[in-house]
Design a protein around this motif. Structure first.
Motif, mmCIF file in Angstrom:
data_model
loop_
_atom_site.group_PDB
_atom_site.id
_atom_site.type_symbol
_atom_site.label_atom_id
_atom_site.label_comp_id
_atom_site.label_asym_id
_atom_site.label_seq_id
_atom_site.Cartn_x
_atom_site.Cartn_y
_atom_site.Cartn_z
ATOM 1 N N UNK A 125 46.881 44.300 -52.049
ATOM 2 C CA UNK A 125 46.859 45.564 -52.804
ATOM 3 C C UNK A 125 48.255 45.920 -53.284
ATOM 4 N N UNK A 126 49.241 45.730 -52.408
ATOM 5 C CA UNK A 126 50.610 46.105 -52.778
ATOM 6 C C UNK A 126 51.144 45.196 -53.888
ATOM 7 N N UNK A 128 49.394 44.630 -56.450
ATOM 8 C CA UNK A 128 48.674 45.147 -57.618
ATOM 9 C C UNK A 128 47.402 44.378 -57.945
ATOM 10 N N UNK B 47 54.442 54.155 -47.018
ATOM 11 C CA UNK B 47 53.179 53.588 -47.504
ATOM 12 C C UNK B 47 52.551 54.443 -48.597
ATOM 13 N N UNK B 50 53.538 53.471 -52.543
ATOM 14 C CA UNK B 50 52.753 52.565 -53.399
ATOM 15 C C UNK B 50 51.251 52.778 -53.222
ATOM 16 N N UNK B 52 49.305 52.959 -50.570
ATOM 17 C CA UNK B 52 48.520 52.415 -49.456
ATOM 18 C C UNK B 52 47.988 53.552 -48.589
ATOM 19 N N UNK B 75 47.401 50.323 -60.149
ATOM 20 C CA UNK B 75 47.933 48.995 -60.456
ATOM 21 C C UNK B 75 49.261 49.037 -61.202
ATOM 22 N N UNK B 78 51.916 49.882 -58.710
ATOM 23 C CA UNK B 78 52.145 48.826 -57.722
ATOM 24 C C UNK B 78 52.880 47.628 -58.312
ATOM 25 N N UNK B 83 56.373 45.352 -51.643
ATOM 26 C CA UNK B 83 56.354 45.812 -50.252
ATOM 27 C C UNK B 83 56.389 44.634 -49.291
ATOM 28 N N UNK B 85 55.998 43.839 -45.066
ATOM 29 C CA UNK B 85 55.376 44.479 -43.909
ATOM 30 C C UNK B 85 55.953 43.961 -42.591
#
Lengths: 223, 242
Positions: A125-126, A128, B47, B50, B52, B75, B78, B83, B85
């Motif tokens: 998702x991050x 896009x 988070x 973007x 999340x 979209x 993003x 990102x 994690x």
């Protein structure tokens, strides 16, 4: 008065047996392809709560998993004509198998989808990616990979279950057996032969699916 | 000119009010370290930048892309925000190179031939050019995290969010990841990181944000704040670490 075994009486019908076995294989080839595809749609709808399909698939799964396959088959073949839907025995058999396998594989594949770590989906998702892209590129293959053995078993179960399609005169392997023993009255020899044929078919299907699984689902040589 | 603008952002998890009106401005090229106790809302804030985590009120803007409460199409935003994690989150069924190329191919619709040089350049930047054909589980944690950085960079983001990216690493692997991040900072990448690496925050960062109970409690130049914390909460937080 010992029973005198006569397997020649079965051998004489080898053509019917071969045709029956091929038809059984054909049924499961089409049934499994469409059934697992349907199950994949059901699984993603339920796992990701895609409205309204999640509810529809929930009802469908419960309806199919809690009724006998024979009744499902009879309903499609004998029941639906009342609504003007007349199907030949092969179409009815395929639909029954697809509907049945679709329900079970929905639940199997759903387990695989839900086993994908959330972080994977967040990472995608991050980047896009859309939900559809995430499903296709990130979720589908690892999910199938996780549940492939269970899915393989279910396909074999449905193939063996296809023997009841003999009851609507689909000339698959069990139909051939019934036909032969009604001609030669050699029930023992006929059914033991057919049982062994099912055993071999089941092994072959399992082997084939394992091969397919390690090639296309895993997509990676295990070292 | 601010690259990231966060205005009056609120967020609830059920009855728990996690972000209580966050305002923050981040300029292009700034390196921001967000610190604070666990539960102070720092990861949630990161988070939400973007999308999340959805926000309940307020607005976030990154390079002209706005994000408000209830927004679903994220979209465009993003694509500008990369990102990384804590748990790396590489895609295990794809090779390292494929991990890096996937988003440019799928999201930006670039051909594989166009993506490959970019992916190789990004992997070279993180020192892993030779791992293009390896699978993630063949790499150490530090290497996986560097691939994750390359994967985010391949989308050419304007901002990189780093969510405790060294917390899951063995101590001897932390430095190789921090070195890559430091290099990005030197090259002018805008970085927002939630981190427990206080020395890194002080030496590399040019803005420190201390979060406390869902608010920005104190913020400013890291060297100054560490030397001279204004609030008792930051004083005790720094004291607890040292």
């Amino acid at each position: 008065m010992a029973y005198h075994f006569d397997f020649i009486a079965v051998w004489e019908y080898r053509e019917q047996l071969a045709t029956g076995a091929l038809h059984t294989l054909g049924l499961i080839a089409v049934g499994a392809t469409l059934g697992v595809s349907l199950g994949t749609l059901g699984a993603v709808s339920r796992a990701w709560k895609i409205k309204p399909f999640d509810k529809i698939f929930t009802v469908y799964v419960e309806a199919i998993r809690n009724t006998p396959f024979l009744v499902q088959l009879f309903f499609i073949f004998f029941g639906l004509p009342a609504l003007g839907v007349k199907l030949d025995e092969w179409t009815a058999a395929i639909i029954a198998m697809v509907v049945n396998l679709g329900a079970y594989s929905t639940e199997i594949i759903r387990a695989g989808i839900q086993a994908i770590p959330r972080g994977q989906i967040e990472a995608a998702s991050s980047l896009a990616m859309t939900r559809a892209q995430i499903f296709r590129h990130i979720v589908l293959r690892p999910a199938l990979q996780k549940v492939w053995p269970a899915l393989t078993s279910q396909v074999v179960i449905v193939m063996l279950g296809s023997s009841v399609c003999s009851q609507i005169s689909a000339t698959e392997l069990t139909y051939a057996a019934n036909f032969i023993q009604s001609r030669n009255f050699r029930a023992f020899e006929t059914y033991i032969t057919v049982a062994l044929m099912y055993l071999v078919l089941a092994f072959c299907v399992r082997w084939l699916l394992n091969k397919f699984g390690s090639h296309f689902v895993n997509g990676r040589k295990t070292t | 000119m601010d690259l990231v603008r966060i205005d009056a952002v609120h967020k609830h998890f059920g009855s728990n009010h996690v972000l209580k009106g966050i305002d923050l401005r981040i300029g292009a090229g700034e390196v921001v370290a967000i610190i604070g106790r666990s539960g102070s809302g720092k990861s949630t804030l990161l988070r939400s930048i973007n999308g999340l985590e959805s926000i309940d009120d307020g607005q976030i803007e990154v390079d002209g892309e706005k994000l408000t409460a209830g927004q679903t199409d994220l979209r465009a935003l993003r694509q500008k925000v990369g990102m990384v994690f804590q748990q790396f989150n590489l895609f295990p069924h794809l090779k390292v190179g494929e991990n890096v190329m996937l988003a440019p191919q799928v999201v930006k619709k670039m051909s594989r031939a166009d993506c490959e040089p970019i992916a190789k350049a990004m992997l070279a930047k993180v020192g892993l050019a030779e791992k293009f054909d390896a699978y993630p589980d063949q790499l150490s944690g530090g290497q996986q995290q560097r691939v994750a950085i390359a994967r985010a960079l391949a989308m050419q983001p304007k901002v990189m969010l780093c969510d405790e990216i060294t917390s899951a690493l063995d101590p001897e692997l932390v430095n190789e990841v921090l070195a890559v991040v430091k290099q990005l900072a030197v090259e002018g990448m805008t970085l927002i990181m939630v981190t427990h690496e206080m020395r890194f925050a002080r030496d590399v960062g040019n803005k420190l944000v201390f979060m406390y109970q869902g608010k920005v409690h104190e913020s400013g130049d890291p060297k100054e704040l560490f030397a001279n914390p204004q609030t008792p909460e930051l004083q005790s937080f720094i004291g607890a670490i040292n």
